[in-house]
Design an enzyme around this catalytic site. Structure first.
Site, PDB file in Angstrom:
ATOM      1  NE  ARG A  52      62.461  68.589  59.740  1.00 60.99           N
ATOM      2  CZ  ARG A  52      62.239  68.622  61.029  1.00 60.99           C
ATOM      3  NH1 ARG A  52      61.770  69.718  61.576  1.00 60.99           N
ATOM      4  NH2 ARG A  52      62.474  67.564  61.779  1.00 60.99           N
ATOM      5  CE1 TYR A 216      52.970  61.834  66.522  1.00 59.95           C
ATOM      6  CE2 TYR A 216      51.466  60.375  67.688  1.00 59.95           C
ATOM      7  CZ  TYR A 216      52.172  60.713  66.546  1.00 59.95           C
ATOM      8  OH  TYR A 216      52.063  59.907  65.432  1.00 59.95           O
ATOM      9  CB  THR A 250      59.420  55.184  61.210  1.00 60.36           C
ATOM     10  OG1 THR A 250      58.716  55.681  62.351  1.00 60.36           O
ATOM     11  CG2 THR A 250      58.454  54.580  60.216  1.00 60.36           C
TER      12      THR A 250
END
Ligand code: NAP
Length: 297
Positions: A52, A216, A250
């Site tokens: 993005r 989520y 991550t």
């Protein structure tokens, strides 16, 4: 749960892909998406790295150049939650390629990280993880391989086991998402709408939504259900599966996890590149470097 041993593309002799096979990966400037672009490029596919933020995307491509992998990697800006960005991505893609072979819907956000269950960003989470993946999929699907191609197009939705039906205690919502025959996009959107209304009204904690990383989890519940609808609709033309990479180191997990993004990407690549004779659709796979790959319908 049914065992599904996955062939490893590095060892299989049934290498069906070539440099003319086009893979698109969303949210690929870092984490699992970045590692997946690297893996596909190492295996000789042409890969479209999307991000993005253009500067992060270009930086990611530059770092792959250092590894000598840039020859078959293209970059294009893509914010999956922005209609204009999706439209301009698809028109860019159309100007460069006839069709795509693999779409990995990897981009996602999660604002809970390893902290408390925060519902502040529920709308953004759902808008990105579910509606964003859906927006791109619908826009790019007309560019899937035609039915007379030797290899059918594959969509791999990077999901989470936090979004499996057993995490939902709301019996009404569970019945809607579990009713495979009547499952439709409208019904999924209705469930998501009820969730967002419960959040707005401050009563989500009493309504039987998943206990942890609630927004989520709901976004991935919706993504999983949407994948099953697509798999049914495009049976024989497009293979649509979901993959949970397991707890991976991550930014999303503040660097915590049981394995690296490269490990997760290797498993995801194995699934995306399944040999045509073993190709599945409508499945949810979970991966772990210690337990291997499992699947359930
Ligand atoms: P990550 O490192 O946070 O990467 C997420 C990527 O998505 C980033 O590149 C981010 O871009 C991008 N992104 C976010 N919103 C976007 C948007 N609107 N449009 C385009 N890109 C957007 O997370 P990750 O762990 O690699 O996650 C990859 C996938 O694995 C996700 O679908 C996640 O839900 C799933 N997953 C991860 C784990 C885990 O333990 N890590 C476990 C289960 C499932 P920016 O850099 O600009 O933010």
């Amino acid at each position: 749960m049914q065992q599904a041993p996955i062939c490893n593309p590095t060892t299989t002799t049934a290498r069906w892909w070539s440099k003319d096979s086009i893979a698109i990966v969303t949210g690929a400037n870092k984490g699992i998406g970045y590692a997946l672009v690297k893996r596909f490029a190492q295996l000789g596919l042409t890969v479209v790295l999307t991000s993005r933020d253009p500067s992060k995307g270009v930086k990611a491509v530059d770092s792959l150049k250092v590894l000598g992998l840039d020859g078959n990697i293209c970059f294009c800006q893509l914010d999956i939650s922005d209609q204009a960005s999706v439209r301009s991505f698809v028109s860019w893609f159309r100007s460069k390629f006839d069709a795509f072979d693999i779409l990995v819907n990897n981009a996602a956000v999660c604002f809970n990280a390893m902290k408390e269950n925060s519902m502040e960003h529920a709308e953004t989470v759902v808008k990105t993880n579910y509606y964003g993946s859906k927006l791109l999929t619908e826009a790019i699907l007309p560019l899937c391989r035609p039915s007379n191609s030797p290899f059918i197009t594959r969509i791999l939705n990077i999901s989470s086991r936090l979004g499996t039906l057993d995490k939902l205690k709301n019996t009404k919502m569970k019945a809607i998402l579990g009713d495979e025959k009547r499952l439709s996009e409208d019904r999924i959107d209705m469930v998501v709408g009820v969730f967002l209304q419960d959040v707005k009204d401050g009563r989500w904690e009493r309504q039987g939504w998943p206990d942890i990383w609630t927004d989520y989890s709901v976004s991935k519940l919706a993504l999983n259900a949407y994948s099953r609808v697509l798999a049914r609709r495009y049976e024989g033309l497009v293979s649509v599966n979901c993959f949970c990479p397991g707890f991976t180191q991550t930014a999303m997990t503040d660097g915590q996890g049981k394995h690296s993004a490269d490990d997760a990407a290797e498993m995801a690549a194995s699934l995306a590149l399944l040999s045509p004779s073993r190709l599945t659709t409508g499945k949810f796979y979970t991966g772990s470097t210690t337990r291997g790959m499992h699947s359930k319908l």
